[in-house]
Design a protein around this motif. Structure first.
Motif, mmCIF file in Angstrom:
data_model
loop_
_atom_site.group_PDB
_atom_site.id
_atom_site.type_symbol
_atom_site.label_atom_id
_atom_site.label_comp_id
_atom_site.label_asym_id
_atom_site.label_seq_id
_atom_site.Cartn_x
_atom_site.Cartn_y
_atom_site.Cartn_z
ATOM 1 N N TRP A 187 6.054 31.895 -24.509
ATOM 2 C CA TRP A 187 4.737 31.765 -23.842
ATOM 3 C C TRP A 187 3.619 31.637 -24.872
ATOM 4 O O TRP A 187 2.685 30.865 -24.693
ATOM 5 N N THR A 242 1.846 30.414 -28.115
ATOM 6 C CA THR A 242 2.011 29.207 -28.925
ATOM 7 C C THR A 242 1.341 29.308 -30.294
ATOM 8 O O THR A 242 1.456 28.392 -31.096
ATOM 9 N N ALA A 257 11.997 25.021 -20.960
ATOM 10 C CA ALA A 257 10.956 24.695 -19.971
ATOM 11 C C ALA A 257 9.593 24.520 -20.625
ATOM 12 O O ALA A 257 8.705 23.898 -20.042
ATOM 13 N N ARG A 258 9.408 25.059 -21.823
ATOM 14 C CA ARG A 258 8.085 25.030 -22.440
ATOM 15 C C ARG A 258 8.014 24.174 -23.702
ATOM 16 O O ARG A 258 6.987 23.559 -23.984
ATOM 17 N N ASP A 259 9.090 24.160 -24.465
ATOM 18 C CA ASP A 259 9.012 23.517 -25.777
ATOM 19 C C ASP A 259 9.246 22.008 -25.686
ATOM 20 O O ASP A 259 10.040 21.532 -24.870
ATOM 21 N N GLN A 294 12.381 20.376 -24.034
ATOM 22 C CA GLN A 294 12.302 19.502 -22.862
ATOM 23 C C GLN A 294 13.149 18.243 -23.048
ATOM 24 O O GLN A 294 13.722 17.727 -22.096
ATOM 25 N N ASN A 314 8.667 26.258 -35.642
ATOM 26 C CA ASN A 314 7.306 26.211 -35.102
ATOM 27 C C ASN A 314 7.331 26.648 -33.637
ATOM 28 O O ASN A 314 8.377 26.602 -32.986
ATOM 29 N N PHE A 362 6.050 30.288 -17.681
ATOM 30 C CA PHE A 362 4.597 30.156 -17.730
ATOM 31 C C PHE A 362 3.910 31.516 -17.543
ATOM 32 O O PHE A 362 2.706 31.588 -17.395
ATOM 33 N N ASP A 369 5.482 21.061 -38.940
ATOM 34 C CA ASP A 369 5.487 20.320 -37.677
ATOM 35 C C ASP A 369 5.494 18.817 -37.889
ATOM 36 O O ASP A 369 5.569 18.060 -36.923
ATOM 37 N N PRO A 402 9.268 17.661 -34.102
ATOM 38 C CA PRO A 402 8.244 18.671 -33.818
ATOM 39 C C PRO A 402 6.822 18.111 -33.795
ATOM 40 O O PRO A 402 5.893 18.799 -33.390
ATOM 41 N N ILE A 411 4.135 16.376 -32.307
ATOM 42 C CA ILE A 411 3.719 15.855 -31.004
ATOM 43 C C ILE A 411 2.650 14.780 -31.148
ATOM 44 O O ILE A 411 2.507 13.912 -30.287
#
Lengths: 313, 528
Positions: free
Chosen positions: B46, B48, B119-121, B125, B161, B178, B435, B441, B443
């Motif tokens: 959760w 970050t 579900a979050r990363d 995903q 990360n 979440f 990253d 990593p 984005i």
């Protein structure tokens, strides 16, 4: 007196309600979004929206405000968005350092500022008066953080007499507790000392020109009893008023002082919460500060009756 | 002297002599650390922020861990095997792994934890999109079955990360991804002392005596994570000058992120050591909104790229210490295996304001406002914003410099509204070098349009190249793909890297074993 006290206490309820509405509205319209902060730098807009929904931040204003107010009325200030801890718990953790800092600052300020003001008035126009007023002007005009850095550099880093930062609870010993508060209290007290010293001087000058002071001197009383027993007591009402008003100064100054000296108090909690948009914490702390301010003013009003018997409620 | 007085005074003298030694012993068992920021929570999925990741690495362990060569090494895993088609991965946990609540780490804890992480990363995903099934075969074995191969699976499980693929008990891992977890129980080398946690002030970790360290020495996130302290106390000191003073006076032992401005002062103190913190450094980023004019036109993005002079940006961030930065005509972290400067001449050649002005005219730029969000509460974003405002004005852009705080930038940049209706045209930020070691990593390099990171660049060709990189079987093929991606991204101007910069860390003389890494490595650190 009892009726007056009750009336004043009841009067705090609408005041607090207005403060609550004002704070909530202000945060609602303020830019920023805790969901975006939580989601982090790499989050997608969809993830941010998901987090916003999970926090209930996507609900209409009136629903959110009503929900929050309902919980506040029932003694629940909510839960921090970021730490998941109850706001009341976070406030309880932070109240001792802030309260300690304020009390020590208040005592220090009164002990230093009132004699300064009295001496300045007594020696009006002489070098002592001018010197004290120079200190007062410096206290007013020097930013809190500058005083803090200078004191920390000299007394902590160079002389190693006191710690640079931190706070030790009083249950771990009075001396360690006091050691961590000396520099912050002098830092925070700078402006407060200046304010009280100036008001004391002005008020004393007014009183010292009164007939009863002349009479006291004429009947052979020494200067010390004249100044501290006759004059000071009658000059106290404006001083007490300023001391009360100055609590707001202390609250504002505590934010900076706690940051400079890394004191884990309510001031830093407020700043951290604002930067992160931790709404429940901001609302809880502002509500508390408002309540304290209202309470202090009530105490000041009651103290008037002690210093001036002519005042009756 | 009476005998009783003599005994009393002797005892007092003995006690006063012994006290410093006892105090020194106790001191050596506690490490006082000043982290980069407040620790707001301890949920590795959760939360970050990097500070959450750093604390989580103490409390939680991971199945794999990246070592200093950026190679994924088994950590909680004893062994693993892959089917010949690359679709089935079977993992076996090491024996003796224990959570801080005393329960055994089981395979189902691992699958539940990975499920929450996926579900979050971002990389999680990608795995989830290919996932056919994930289940425990027995207490120590679990399997991941994919619909299509994902050669970077181990890298994803070892990633350093946020969001961290940390393993926690199944009952905790079943928390909505979440929503924040409320129990911080992992199987890492230290336990979190929740009772002593004062958010914004202090976080305490105690050595976990049940930790099953690997036999090999610690190596970043991999290897035996041996802790030589009873307690590691994090003291949050928000003011940099105060933190510097606390380090100089010996009130703290280790400061994660001293400001470059304060480093000369710290270096003058013979009791303080200063060195680069993270060899992978950080990458400055100028991000444009591809949805709206002027930057929906690649010519305008190129015009800006032509005038970006990386040394100016870097000096605005780190000052005059030239040892702290490098030019970076690339989207990949310098010094890492995939680093390339293919197409980088767009950033490394002479800056050409005349050509930029010509391009602006060709594109028909009519002086529309460029809404630039600048978080003035962060030196890195403020410095970059100031430089951009200056060069853009010289190039002929009409910049609307919106000075605000990072909290506001964070919220506003997520808005897809037109700039005139609360949206934006550009902002600055930075990514940790770890990253940007490859596209997985990173984005910011993706160009998936509406699904891309803020700015929403849309370029299917670049995405196809990134897809080819994911499928690349070996380093040589990866390098080929990265060169293509770098060149295409420079031409498309997905974003503009403003340079590569390091940060410092500082510690007291007597603290030994501090290494350079993307996060503070507490294992193998000792204090005299």
């Amino acid at each position: 007196m009892g009726t007056y006290f009750l009336r004043r206490v009841l009067a705090t309820i609408p005041v607090m309600a207005i403060v609550a509405l004002f704070v909530f509205s202000l945060l609602y319209i303020a830019p920023g979004d805790p969901a975006a902060v939580i989601a982090g730098d790499q989050a997608s807009p969809e993830q941010i929206a998901h987090i916003r929904a999970s926090l209930g931040l996507d609900r209409p204003f009136i629903v959110r405000f009503g929900d929050w107010l309902w919980h506040v009325v029932h003694g629940d200030l909510g839960t921090s968005i970021f730490t998941n801890l109850p706001v009341s718990h976070m406030i309880a953790q932070r109240i001792e350092p802030t309260l300690s800092l304020m009390i020590v600052t208040l005592i220090l300020s009164l002990v230093i500022a009132i004699p300064m003001g009295v001496i300045a008035a007594w020696t009006q126009g002489k070098w002592q008066d001018r010197l004290i007023m120079v200190f007062a002007v410096l206290g007013f005009s020097t930013p809190v953080f500058v005083i803090g850095y200078v004191l920390a550099f000299v007394f902590a880093l160079q002389l190693r007499w006191l710690p640079v930062q931190g706070f030790v609870p009083i249950e771990q010993g009075f001396w360690p507790f006091l050691r961590t508060l000396v520099l912050p209290a002098f830092t925070l007290g700078g402006i407060y000392i200046a304010l009280i010293a100036r008001i004391t001087r002005a008020s004393m000058l007014d009183v010292l020109s009164q007939d009863y002071v002349r009479t006291a001197r004429a009947k052979g009383l020494g200067e010390r009893p004249v100044l501290f027993v006759h004059a000071l007591k009658n000059a106290a009402v404006p001083i007490v008023t300023v001391v009360g008003l100055g609590v707001a100064l202390l609250i504002g100054g505590a934010v900076v002082t706690e940051s400079v000296f890394a004191i884990p108090g309510l001031g830093r909690l407020t700043v951290d919460a604002i930067l992160r948009r931790d709404y429940p914490v901001i609302q809880g702390v502002v509500l508390l500060f408002s309540f304290v301010y209202v309470l202090v003013n009530l105490v000041i009003d009651l103290l008037y009756t002690v210093f001036d018997p002519r005042i009756r409620y | 002297m009476r005998r009783r007085d003599f005994l009393t005074s002797s005892l007092a003298a003995a006690t006063s002599l012994a006290a410093p030694a006892i105090a020194r012993g106790a001191e050596a068992r506690v490490l006082r650390f000043v982290p980069q920021a407040n620790l707001p929570n301890l949920d590795p999925v959760w939360g970050t922020q990097y500070v959450v990741r750093n604390a989580s690495l103490l409390v939680f362990d991971t199945l794999f861990g990246l070592d200093a060569s950026l190679t994924p090494r088994p950590q909680m895993c004893e062994s693993f095997e892959t089917s010949s088609d690359g679709l089935t991965w079977r993992f076996r946990l090491r024996p003796g792994l224990t959570f801080h609540d005393g329960t055994r780490v089981l395979a189902r804890d691992a699958t539940a934890s990975l499920g929450r992480w996926m579900a979050r990363d971002t990389m999680g995903q990608l795995i989830r999109a290919r996932l056919d099934a994930m289940a425990a075969s027995d207490d120590r074995t679990f399997e991941i079955r994919l619909k299509t191969p994902f050669p970077k699976l181990l890298f994803a499980l070892a990633k350093g990360n946020p969001n961290l693929p940390a393993i926690m008990p199944e009952r905790i891992a079943q928390t909505d991804p979440f929503k924040q977890i409320s129990e911080f129980i992992g199987s890492g080398p230290m336990t979190f002392q929740k009772d002593e946690w004062v958010p914004g002030s202090r976080a305490v970790f105690a050595r976990f005596n049940g930790y099953a360290a690997r036999d090999e020495p610690g190596n970043w996130m991999a290897g035996g994570k041996r802790i030589y302290f009873d307690r590691v106390e994090w003291q949050i000191i928000p003011d940099a000058a105060t933190a510097a003073a606390a380090l100089q006076s010996g009130e703290v032992d280790w400061w994660e992120t001293p400001l470059p401005d304060l480093v000369p002062l710290l270096r003058q103190n013979e009791d303080v050591r200063v060195d680069i913190a993270d060899p992978l450094g950080n990458v400055g980023i100028l991000r444009m909104n591809h949805l709206y004019p002027p930057f929906n036109d690649v010519r305008l993005r190129r015009a800006l790229q032509m005038v970006v002079n990386q040394p100016d940006y870097m000096r605005a961030i780190v000052g005059n210490d030239d040892a702290l930065w490098k030019p970076m005509p690339s989207f990949i972290t310098p010094g890492t295996p995939l680093y390339t400067e293919a197409g980088g001449e767009a950033l490394s050649g002479p800056r050409d304001f005349a050509a930029a002005k010509k391009l602006l005219a060709e594109a028909g730029y009519g002086g529309e406002k460029v809404v630039m969000l600048v978080a003035t509460d962060l030196i890195i974003t403020k410095g970059q914003g100031d430089v951009s405002a200056d060069v853009m004005a010289k190039a002929g852009f009409n910049v609307d410099y919106v000075a605000t705080d990072w909290g506001t930038v964070g919220a506003r940049r997520a808005k897809k509204d037109p700039p005139s209706q609360g949206g934006w045209n550009m902002f600055h930020t930075w990514l940790a070098g770890v990253d940007c070691i490859n596209p997985a990593p990173n984005i910011a390099i993706h160009t998936t349009g509406p699904k891309a990171w803020f700015g929403w660049p849309d370029n299917p060709a670049i995405e196809a190249m990134i897809g080819d990189w994911y499928a690349a079987p070996d380093l040589a093929s990866e390098k080929q793909q990265i060169e293509k991606i770098n060149r295409a991204s420079m031409e498309f101007v997905t974003f503009i890297p403003t340079g590569f910069f390091y940060g410092y860390q500082a510690w007291r003389r007597g603290v030994e074993g501090i290494v350079k890494a993307p996060f503070p490595v507490f294992w193998d650190v000792k204090k005299a």
